[in-house]
Scaffold this active site. Structure first.
Site, PDB file in Angstrom:
ATOM      1  N   HIS A   1      33.934  42.414  34.033  1.00 49.92           N
ATOM      2  CA  HIS A   1      34.196  41.487  35.133  1.00 49.92           C
ATOM      3  C   HIS A   1      32.987  40.595  35.417  1.00 49.92           C
ATOM      4  CE1 HIS A   1      36.043  39.852  38.678  1.00 49.92           C
ATOM      5  NE2 HIS A   1      34.991  40.182  39.403  1.00 49.92           N
TER       6      HIS A   1
ATOM      7  N   ARG B   1      33.447  37.523  33.437  1.00 49.60           N
ATOM      8  CA  ARG B   1      34.491  36.669  34.021  1.00 49.60           C
ATOM      9  C   ARG B   1      33.956  35.935  35.251  1.00 49.60           C
ATOM     10  NH1 ARG B   1      40.176  36.033  34.519  1.00 49.60           N
ATOM     11  NH2 ARG B   1      41.031  36.336  36.612  1.00 49.60           N
TER      12      ARG B   1
ATOM     13  N   LYS C   1      48.315  39.220  34.702  1.00 54.72           N
ATOM     14  CA  LYS C   1      49.005  40.134  35.608  1.00 54.72           C
ATOM     15  C   LYS C   1      50.463  39.717  35.762  1.00 54.72           C
ATOM     16  CE  LYS C   1      45.012  41.552  38.363  1.00 54.72           C
ATOM     17  NZ  LYS C   1      44.426  41.609  39.725  1.00 54.72           N
TER      18      LYS C   1
ATOM     19  N   TYR D   1      35.794  34.930  44.044  1.00 55.36           N
ATOM     20  CA  TYR D   1      35.060  35.136  42.800  1.00 55.36           C
ATOM     21  C   TYR D   1      33.855  34.213  42.684  1.00 55.36           C
ATOM     22  CZ  TYR D   1      38.424  38.090  40.312  1.00 55.36           C
ATOM     23  OH  TYR D   1      39.225  39.122  39.901  1.00 55.36           O
TER      24      TYR D   1
ATOM     25  N   ARG E   1      40.200  38.726  31.797  1.00 58.49           N
ATOM     26  CA  ARG E   1      40.153  40.092  32.304  1.00 58.49           C
ATOM     27  C   ARG E   1      40.063  41.009  31.085  1.00 58.49           C
ATOM     28  NH1 ARG E   1      44.612  37.641  35.119  1.00 58.49           N
ATOM     29  NH2 ARG E   1      44.231  37.450  37.364  1.00 58.49           N
TER      30      ARG E   1
ATOM     31  N   HIS F   1      44.666  32.944  38.528  1.00 51.58           N
ATOM     32  CA  HIS F   1      44.837  33.451  39.891  1.00 51.58           C
ATOM     33  C   HIS F   1      46.075  32.823  40.528  1.00 51.58           C
ATOM     34  CE1 HIS F   1      40.271  34.432  40.310  1.00 51.58           C
ATOM     35  NE2 HIS F   1      40.959  35.413  39.754  1.00 51.58           N
TER      36      HIS F   1
END
Length: 298
Positions: free
Chosen positions: A245, A248, A177, A280, A153, A271
């Protein structure tokens, strides 16, 4: 209503602590969940005046219908319902309720736009467009190489530190995250570009540990990464809509096309849910047919 309002506020405080400290969600995510919960609580109090423990499934369904009536997009409706389900799951696991009234409420179906995928040749062209001999060009080439070959990211790229590089083992440590860390393999090409960049890297400000620095010796911003990438893409003449993105997404797609399992890609991308990884990715029919023929006894 005052008594029920207090019960919602008390439950909300406990829920905030849970998603912040135990779930370790990012601060922005915590605030988004709490906004959705406040909206739901306000609706329930105004329409039914009941505490959290007395909410029933038809009330949750009516809330989703109310969001629709207000013109909220399906993606927004789905996100709000996800927050409501998360709240009641918290009440369930903390023994505040016996069953979740949101468990069987259906999520609104909506199409999700998938970003363009770049070929490996197009990615090479973009990186070549920034490559050169100046410190900035060397930095930008290393940065874009890492962005793609590690599937990062943009926030993970900008926060990468020198002490996160474990070249002897062939990995980098990525903070994703919710401050969750993972180890991601790094290619020899990316290692070589980083080595070259470190030889010409501008001195960092005091206390600055970030790997990729701007011309003042401090961390790059997300906007700077977007600008560098889009300018490089413009020079190549590639007309696809390109953002960090896109790199990615291309990374994940290329891995799957090369035979990696979706679980492996999920781990590399960081994830929490495999459903996110499936969104994705998008395999063409020929690849799916080949996978079926190889692994199923038809």
């Amino acid at each position: 209503m005052a008594e029920n309002t207090k019960k919602w506020e008390e439950a909300g405080r406990h829920y905030r602590t849970y998603i912040k400290l135990e779930k370790r969600l990012a601060q922005n995510t915590v605030e988004a969940y709490m906004r959705d919960l406040r909206s739901f609580a306000h609706f329930i109090l105004r329409m039914y005046d009941v505490p959290p423990a007395k909410v029933e499934e038809p009330m949750v369904q009516r809330y989703v219908a109310w969001l629709y009536d207000r013109g909220r997009e399906k993606a927004s409706q789905a996100r709000s319902l996800s927050g409501v389900k998360s709240f009641f799951n918290f009440l369930l696991i903390s023994d505040r309720i016996e069953s979740s009234p949101a468990e069987f409420v259906l999520t609104p179906k909506f199409g999700r736009h998938l970003p363009d995928v770049l070929t490996t040749g197009e990615i090479d062209r973009i990186i070549a467009a920034v490559d050169g001999t100046t410190p900035k060009e060397i930095r930008d080439a290393a940065m874009l190489e890492v962005l793609y070959s590690c599937g990062l990211r943009v926030s993970e790229l900008t926060s990468l530190r020198i002490r996160d590089l474990f070249f002897g083992e062939g990995y980098i440590r990525v903070t994703g995250k919710g401050d969750k860390q993972r180890l991601v393999p790094i290619s020899s090409t990316a290692r070589e570009r980083i080595h070259r960049y470190l030889e010409v890297r501008r001195s960092a400000r005091a206390g600055e540990e970030t790997l990729f620095l701007n011309n003042r010796g401090s961390s790059l911003t997300r906007v700077m990464i977007f600008t560098i990438l889009r300018e490089a893409a413009r020079r190549t003449g590639i007309e696809k809509k390109i953002s960090p993105h896109t790199f990615r997404h291309s990374f994940a797609t290329h891995l799957l096309e090369g035979g990696a399992s979706i679980r492996q890609v999920q781990e590399l991308l960081g994830h929490e849910s495999i459903l996110t990884t499936e969104i994705y990715t998008h395999l063409d029919d020929s690849h799916l047919r080949q996978t079926v023929e190889e692994h199923l006894p038809i």
